[in-house]
Design a protein around this motif. Sequence first.
Motif, PDB file in Angstrom:
ATOM      1  N   UNK A  47      62.369  74.613  28.303  1.00  0.00           N
ATOM      2  CA  UNK A  47      62.950  73.440  27.660  1.00  0.00           C
ATOM      3  C   UNK A  47      64.428  73.660  27.334  1.00  0.00           C
ATOM      4  N   UNK A  48      64.812  74.934  27.254  1.00  0.00           N
ATOM      5  CA  UNK A  48      66.205  75.251  26.939  1.00  0.00           C
ATOM      6  C   UNK A  48      67.005  75.500  28.213  1.00  0.00           C
ATOM      7  N   UNK A  49      66.415  76.254  29.145  1.00  0.00           N
ATOM      8  CA  UNK A  49      67.184  76.683  30.323  1.00  0.00           C
ATOM      9  C   UNK A  49      66.925  75.823  31.551  1.00  0.00           C
ATOM     10  N   UNK A  50      65.920  74.953  31.505  1.00  0.00           N
ATOM     11  CA  UNK A  50      65.638  74.105  32.653  1.00  0.00           C
ATOM     12  C   UNK A  50      64.453  74.621  33.444  1.00  0.00           C
ATOM     13  N   UNK A  51      63.619  73.744  33.903  1.00  0.00           N
ATOM     14  CA  UNK A  51      62.408  74.100  34.630  1.00  0.00           C
ATOM     15  C   UNK A  51      62.753  74.853  35.913  1.00  0.00           C
ATOM     16  N   UNK A  52      62.112  76.018  36.087  1.00  0.00           N
ATOM     17  CA  UNK A  52      62.261  76.775  37.318  1.00  0.00           C
ATOM     18  C   UNK A  52      63.494  77.630  37.386  1.00  0.00           C
ATOM     19  N   UNK A  53      64.379  77.557  36.407  1.00  0.00           N
ATOM     20  CA  UNK A  53      65.589  78.362  36.442  1.00  0.00           C
ATOM     21  C   UNK A  53      65.294  79.772  35.955  1.00  0.00           C
ATOM     22  N   UNK A  54      66.039  80.745  36.441  1.00  0.00           N
ATOM     23  CA  UNK A  54      65.845  82.150  36.072  1.00  0.00           C
ATOM     24  C   UNK A  54      66.845  82.513  34.977  1.00  0.00           C
ATOM     25  N   UNK A  55      66.344  83.119  33.920  1.00  0.00           N
ATOM     26  CA  UNK A  55      67.216  83.572  32.825  1.00  0.00           C
ATOM     27  C   UNK A  55      67.709  84.970  33.194  1.00  0.00           C
ATOM     28  N   UNK A  56      68.955  85.087  33.635  1.00  0.00           N
ATOM     29  CA  UNK A  56      69.481  86.361  34.114  1.00  0.00           C
ATOM     30  C   UNK A  56      69.654  87.360  32.979  1.00  0.00           C
ATOM     31  N   UNK A  57      70.029  86.897  31.816  1.00  0.00           N
ATOM     32  CA  UNK A  57      70.115  87.724  30.624  1.00  0.00           C
ATOM     33  C   UNK A  57      69.812  86.823  29.438  1.00  0.00           C
ATOM     34  N   UNK A  58      69.722  87.389  28.262  1.00  0.00           N
ATOM     35  CA  UNK A  58      69.339  86.578  27.118  1.00  0.00           C
ATOM     36  C   UNK A  58      70.328  85.452  26.869  1.00  0.00           C
ATOM     37  N   UNK A  59      71.609  85.663  27.183  1.00  0.00           N
ATOM     38  CA  UNK A  59      72.625  84.665  26.871  1.00  0.00           C
ATOM     39  C   UNK A  59      73.039  83.835  28.082  1.00  0.00           C
ATOM     40  N   UNK A  60      72.759  84.315  29.309  1.00  0.00           N
ATOM     41  CA  UNK A  60      73.315  83.658  30.501  1.00  0.00           C
ATOM     42  C   UNK A  60      72.394  82.525  30.945  1.00  0.00           C
ATOM     43  N   UNK A  61      72.780  81.314  30.663  1.00  0.00           N
ATOM     44  CA  UNK A  61      71.950  80.147  30.943  1.00  0.00           C
ATOM     45  C   UNK A  61      72.486  79.418  32.191  1.00  0.00           C
ATOM     46  N   UNK A  62      71.656  79.335  33.223  1.00  0.00           N
ATOM     47  CA  UNK A  62      72.061  78.542  34.395  1.00  0.00           C
ATOM     48  C   UNK A  62      72.019  77.060  34.047  1.00  0.00           C
ATOM     49  N   UNK A  63      72.904  76.314  34.602  1.00  0.00           N
ATOM     50  CA  UNK A  63      72.899  74.869  34.355  1.00  0.00           C
ATOM     51  C   UNK A  63      71.758  74.257  35.176  1.00  0.00           C
ATOM     52  N   UNK A  64      70.840  73.589  34.550  1.00  0.00           N
ATOM     53  CA  UNK A  64      69.667  73.053  35.246  1.00  0.00           C
ATOM     54  C   UNK A  64      70.005  71.760  35.994  1.00  0.00           C
TER      55      UNK A  64
END
Length: 427
Positions: A47-64
Amino acid sequence: MAQECILICTVGGSHQPIVASIRRHGPGVVHFLCSDDVGNVKGSYTQVVGEGKVLKSRREIDKPDLPNLATLAGMSDDQVYVHKIKGFDDLNACYLGTVRVIAEARRRAPEARIVIDYTGGTKSMTAGLAAAALDDGRCEISLVAGQRKDLSVVQDQTEFVRPLHVWDAQALRRIQASREVLRRYDYAAAGEILADAAARFAGEHTLKQLQRGIALCRAFDAWDKFRHADAKRLLEPYQSAFIPWWRMVRCLSDERRGHGFEWVEDLILNAQRRALQERFDDAVGRVYRALELTAQVWLQKSHGIDTGDVKLDLVPEAERSNVERLRGHDGRIKIGLRKAWDVVAAFTGDPLGRLFVEQRARLLDFLRVRNESLFAHGLRPVSDADYKTHVPIVIEFLQKCISEAVAAGGLARPVVLEQLPVSFLDE
């Protein structure tokens, strides 16, 4: 300049309440506590980082590809921290994870306000977050409320942010913490906990209880430190609930006449408190002084002898030469514990002298332990075993001496002193 705000919230369920909370508090940083994946089922972090996106690190959020919580709330990547909790149905795991997040947030921004919002997430996640916030004691607590179609979901567009005042809950938790501290007679520490609670959390329901507890902790702390006049002043408003101690503290502060051995009894009880705290050197030092003081009081009351300025004509003839040897350069004779008891024993028929002769060997064993201690003339700490072996014998001897003195002298005994109380926060 407005104080920086950090929001820590649990995630799970509808987006809208969390977005409403972010917009209401305007945090500079948000820490999202999310459930982790279970098998093929994605956790609430999506819900925070976007469905199916990979969290590369705790802070690095890919744009969904689709809007997520951070985007909906207008948060940039560097304002968002995501914490995935594997044991999201384990209250202990959720609590410990939250404690770490609160500590990290405070370390990064010591002056910031920390707001806790436990609207979303599993029951264990919300309970863990709320419990950690209560234990921390410095966090603000918030909840998103609104109209409900059923018992679980707030209806969309009816939500509003509701700050929660948990003053009484915080105060009661600290009262319980004070009870635990009081079990070891640490009145000063208990009073500090209560004073902090009164300053920060006291509501109408708990303020009176806190004020009473603070005053009593300070009264008995003063007593524990032999500041009896202060103890009497602080205890006076509550005297009807503490009658034995009130009567005793009046004697100790020289306001009321008693049998004269009240200080001895007070020293004994103080020694027992120090032993419970495992401060055995302190305990032995107090018992030593009680043993010395008993002889001093009895010689003065029964025989008119001042151990700080002994008049030889008052000393039994059999002991005069030994006492004379102790005359100082100023011409005065001062006698210590051992010689004071020898003088008591030299009086024919003296009841305390008789008790001393009966217990002389055991009392001398106690004096040896005391003299070898670091607080006296040696380097050896007093152990638990030393205390249990020698001190009860001396205390029993002193109690018998006081009873004999009261009976022989027809002295007044206003009250038999009990140990200082520790359960007054329950009243």
